[in-house]
Design a protein around this motif. Structure first.
Motif, mmCIF file in Angstrom:
data_model
loop_
_atom_site.group_PDB
_atom_site.id
_atom_site.type_symbol
_atom_site.label_atom_id
_atom_site.label_comp_id
_atom_site.label_asym_id
_atom_site.label_seq_id
_atom_site.Cartn_x
_atom_site.Cartn_y
_atom_site.Cartn_z
ATOM 1 N N ARG A 26 0.782 -1.169 -0.152
ATOM 2 C CA ARG A 26 -0.033 0.014 0.039
ATOM 3 C C ARG A 26 0.839 1.157 0.014
ATOM 4 O O ARG A 26 0.257 2.223 -0.585
ATOM 5 C CB ARG A 26 -0.922 0.078 1.340
ATOM 6 N N PHE A 27 2.046 1.313 0.611
ATOM 7 C CA PHE A 27 3.088 2.719 0.858
ATOM 8 C C PHE A 27 4.210 2.213 0.214
ATOM 9 O O PHE A 27 4.655 1.188 -0.101
ATOM 10 C CB PHE A 27 3.032 2.543 2.153
ATOM 11 N N GLY A 28 4.937 3.248 -0.219
ATOM 12 C CA GLY A 28 6.428 3.380 -0.465
ATOM 13 C C GLY A 28 6.968 3.260 0.786
ATOM 14 O O GLY A 28 6.439 3.271 1.611
ATOM 15 N N PHE A 29 8.351 2.937 0.539
ATOM 16 C CA PHE A 29 9.379 2.807 1.553
ATOM 17 C C PHE A 29 9.221 3.912 2.820
ATOM 18 O O PHE A 29 9.038 3.427 4.112
ATOM 19 C CB PHE A 29 10.639 2.539 1.207
ATOM 20 N N ASP A 30 9.167 5.025 2.426
ATOM 21 C CA ASP A 30 9.254 6.141 3.483
ATOM 22 C C ASP A 30 7.849 6.203 4.260
ATOM 23 O O ASP A 30 7.912 6.193 5.754
ATOM 24 C CB ASP A 30 9.376 7.510 2.991
ATOM 25 N N GLU A 31 6.778 5.714 3.726
ATOM 26 C CA GLU A 31 5.481 5.827 4.548
ATOM 27 C C GLU A 31 5.487 4.567 5.481
ATOM 28 O O GLU A 31 4.889 4.550 6.320
ATOM 29 C CB GLU A 31 4.283 5.805 3.513
ATOM 30 N N ALA A 32 5.849 3.429 4.549
ATOM 31 C CA ALA A 32 5.623 2.217 5.297
ATOM 32 C C ALA A 32 6.801 2.320 6.561
ATOM 33 O O ALA A 32 6.343 1.537 7.501
ATOM 34 C CB ALA A 32 6.310 1.006 4.315
ATOM 35 N N GLU A 33 7.847 3.021 6.412
ATOM 36 C CA GLU A 33 8.658 3.394 7.562
ATOM 37 C C GLU A 33 8.107 3.789 8.752
ATOM 38 O O GLU A 33 8.068 3.599 9.807
ATOM 39 C CB GLU A 33 9.903 3.711 7.383
ATOM 40 N N ARG A 34 7.374 4.956 8.205
ATOM 41 C CA ARG A 34 6.680 5.960 9.255
ATOM 42 C C ARG A 34 5.546 5.120 10.221
ATOM 43 O O ARG A 34 5.570 5.381 11.166
ATOM 44 C CB ARG A 34 5.898 6.931 8.560
ATOM 45 N N TYR A 35 4.885 4.131 9.153
ATOM 46 C CA TYR A 35 3.615 3.591 9.893
ATOM 47 C C TYR A 35 4.122 2.234 10.408
ATOM 48 O O TYR A 35 3.277 1.513 11.136
ATOM 49 C CB TYR A 35 2.640 3.285 8.896
ATOM 50 N N GLY A 36 5.239 1.764 10.034
ATOM 51 C CA GLY A 36 5.967 0.319 10.605
ATOM 52 C C GLY A 36 4.847 -0.714 10.135
ATOM 53 O O GLY A 36 4.592 -1.686 11.138
ATOM 54 N N THR A 37 4.781 -0.589 8.980
ATOM 55 C CA THR A 37 4.120 -1.701 8.210
ATOM 56 C C THR A 37 4.659 -3.090 8.189
ATOM 57 O O THR A 37 5.987 -3.238 8.591
ATOM 58 C CB THR A 37 3.702 -1.515 6.909
ATOM 59 N N VAL A 38 3.812 -4.301 8.179
ATOM 60 C CA VAL A 38 4.578 -5.484 8.327
ATOM 61 C C VAL A 38 5.435 -5.475 7.172
ATOM 62 O O VAL A 38 6.564 -6.180 7.411
ATOM 63 C CB VAL A 38 3.566 -6.742 7.737
#
Length: 67
Positions: A26-38
């Motif tokens: 769902r997210f690019g790396f920076d957003e995934a990092e911010r949200y702590g995605t799986v």
């Protein structure tokens, strides 16, 4: 991981290779990092495992070269 730039770069490379488009994550790396995605946590784990393997190989290679 903010202080370990090499580990972060490795995690980004793994993330981008495994999740190349919105179809995969769902997210690019920076957003995934911010949200702590799986997906982000999996990429970080893979980067940490790769670092251990590469460090062990580097140490073994260095020791085998020495007389």
């Amino acid at each position: 991981m903010q202080h370990d730039l090499r580990l972060r770069a490795a995690a980004r490379a793994i993330y981008d290779a495994c999740y190349p488009s919105d179809d995969w994550a769902r997210f690019g790396f920076d957003e995934a990092e911010r949200y702590g995605t799986v997906e982000y946590r999996q990429a970080v784990d893979a980067a940490q495992q790769a670092r251990c393997v590469l460090a062990a190989r580097g140490e073994q290679l260095t020791l085998s070269v020495l007389p």
